[in-house]
Design an enzyme around this catalytic site. Structure first.
Site, mmCIF file in Angstrom:
data_model
loop_
_atom_site.group_PDB
_atom_site.id
_atom_site.type_symbol
_atom_site.label_atom_id
_atom_site.label_comp_id
_atom_site.label_asym_id
_atom_site.label_seq_id
_atom_site.Cartn_x
_atom_site.Cartn_y
_atom_site.Cartn_z
ATOM 1 N N ASP A 57 6.556 -5.695 -4.860
ATOM 2 C CA ASP A 57 6.703 -4.560 -3.941
ATOM 3 C C ASP A 57 7.153 -5.046 -2.565
ATOM 4 O OD1 ASP A 57 6.819 -1.953 -3.127
ATOM 5 O OD2 ASP A 57 4.674 -1.779 -2.725
ATOM 6 N N LYS A 68 12.004 5.881 -11.757
ATOM 7 C CA LYS A 68 10.831 5.749 -10.879
ATOM 8 C C LYS A 68 10.435 7.098 -10.302
ATOM 9 C CE LYS A 68 7.878 3.738 -7.964
ATOM 10 N NZ LYS A 68 8.237 2.896 -6.838
ATOM 11 N N LEU A 77 1.729 0.898 1.207
ATOM 12 C CA LEU A 77 1.188 1.955 0.345
ATOM 13 C C LEU A 77 1.391 1.546 -1.103
ATOM 14 C CD1 LEU A 77 2.417 4.990 2.420
ATOM 15 C CD2 LEU A 77 0.040 4.313 2.037
ATOM 16 N N HIS A 114 4.783 5.659 -8.935
ATOM 17 C CA HIS A 114 3.988 5.425 -7.725
ATOM 18 C C HIS A 114 2.774 6.343 -7.873
ATOM 19 C CE1 HIS A 114 3.545 4.401 -3.313
ATOM 20 N NE2 HIS A 114 2.558 5.245 -3.559
ATOM 21 N N HIS A 170 9.057 -5.304 -9.376
ATOM 22 C CA HIS A 170 8.995 -4.191 -8.397
ATOM 23 C C HIS A 170 9.503 -4.712 -7.056
ATOM 24 C CE1 HIS A 170 6.871 -0.425 -6.735
ATOM 25 N NE2 HIS A 170 7.582 -0.954 -5.741
ATOM 26 N N HIS A 218 12.109 -3.896 -3.417
ATOM 27 C CA HIS A 218 12.980 -3.056 -2.576
ATOM 28 C C HIS A 218 14.022 -3.953 -1.916
ATOM 29 C CE1 HIS A 218 10.256 0.408 -2.948
ATOM 30 N NE2 HIS A 218 9.333 -0.525 -3.035
ATOM 31 N N HIS A 244 2.148 -1.208 -8.539
ATOM 32 C CA HIS A 244 1.329 -1.753 -7.443
ATOM 33 C C HIS A 244 -0.108 -1.220 -7.424
ATOM 34 C CE1 HIS A 244 2.908 1.947 -5.820
ATOM 35 N NE2 HIS A 244 4.005 1.438 -5.336
#
Ligand code: NCD
Ligand code: ZN
Length: 344
Positions: free
Chosen positions: A246, A98, A218, A135, A13, A15, A173
């Protein structure tokens, strides 16, 4: 134990962003990980296989001197149809879709409002064996921010799992004991990623003795009981739980602001952080499966042929990372850890 050699881990996971930041984010991750599931929440979300292939090429271009392999994902949109899902299933580059409930986090405004309207798409994903990455937080603004994960489980995730028992799902997460209990209690199609911040921090670290914007992410950090349940899950040896940082870079001024962004940057020192946690739980023997095997098993990928070495040596995380004229404050900035990634 003073040295640990394990199969090169995967970050399931991540970004990576775009523009100037992309190159730096890729470089940091590629030192630690052989592959990473790349999240599609760019300003213009990656909603099609064609866009994912283009983003894949952009990533490969900035990291051309490495074997790092980005595992691409699509941003779930209500317009996904059978052809596109089949394309995902046939693609060597795209590994899942996702789903963001709209407005739950950074760049999720184009997410889904009514989960029930997506059941026909879940059906197609189940049929084509395409993993659903979720999520898992309610986007109902009336729900207390600390309860949003639990409400999502009760209102949506249980139902999705019972309606589509063969759909492979990653509950991303996880941040609560409720999520751990839910994952443990479901069939083996549901797994969960675990971040370093949800293992290391609770909401006191965010909110007491002054507000700490660099600990804001988050799902928001929860109670100490939640953190302990997540630690227990991570070191349990269960294949349902695997590594996903994350890591989500935001510039310092975007976080130290009257309306600060959610997201914590951990990519550059992720394995040092996880190793320190596993050591303090006396579970270094469980680290390799958690970091390098269970995620690959879920995504039906071979294990990496490369290895990494971690040595027991004090190591201080820098106070900041400078990217061109901007700064990023990494997780645990300025703190000393007892493990360090080393050349093999
Ligand atoms: C992520 C981001 O910044 O893209 N932020 C975060 O707090 N984790 C999005 C996400 O995964 O929620
Ligand atoms: Zn994320």
């Amino acid at each position: 134990m003073n040295e640990l050699i394990i199969v090169k881990p995967d970050d399931m996971h991540l970004h990576l962003r775009e523009g100037a930041i992309l190159k730096y984010a890729c470089k940091d991750t590629a030192k630690q990980f052989g592959r990473a599931i790349v999240m599609p929440n760019l300003k213009v979300p990656i909603t099609t296989v064609n866009l994912a292939e283009k983003y894949y090429q952009d990533i490969k271009k900035v990291i051309s001197n490495s074997n790092f392999e980005p595992l691409m994902t699509l941003f779930f949109s209500g317009s996904l149809n059978n052809d596109e899902i089949k394309k995902v299933s046939d693609s060597k580059v795209v590994h899942g879709i996702k789903l963001y409930p709209s407005g739950v986090t950074t760049n999720s405004d184009n997410g889904i409002d009514t989960i029930e309207k997506c059941f026909n798409i879940f059906e197609l994903m189940q049929e084509h064996e395409v993993p659903l990455l979720i999520h898992g937080e309610s986007n109902d603004k009336a729900v207390d921010i600390f309860d949003r994960e639990k409400v999502f489980i009760d209102k949506h995730l249980s139902e999705i799992n019972s309606e589509f028992p063969d759909l492979r799902i990653v509950f991303e997460h996880i941040s609560t004991k409720d999520a751990v209990d839910f994952v443990v209690g479901t069939n083996n199609k549901i797994c969960a990623t675990i971040t370093p911040q949800h293992l290391l921090l609770d909401r006191n670290d965010l909110l007491s003795d002054g507000i700490k914007p660099h600990h804001y992410c988050l799902p928001i950090l929860k109670r100490s009981e939640d953190r302990l349940a997540i630690i227990e899950a991570a070191v349990s040896g269960s294949q349902k739980f695997f590594l996903g940082t994350d890591s989500a870079p935001h510039f310092r001024h975007q976080k130290e602001s009257s309306c600060g962004c959610a997201g914590i940057y951990s990519a550059a020192y992720a394995m040092e952080l996880y190793t320190s946690i596993f050591e303090s739980e006396n579970a270094l023997d469980k680290l390799e499966n958690f970091s390098s095997k269970f995620g690959a098993d879920f995504y039906k990928l071979p294990y990496s042929k490369s290895k990494i070495k971690l040595i027991k040596k004090e190591f201080r995380i820098p106070a900041k990372i400078t990217i061109e004229n901007e700064e990023i404050i990494p997780l645990f900035a300025g703190e000393t850890l007892s493990w360090q990634l080393s050349e093999i």
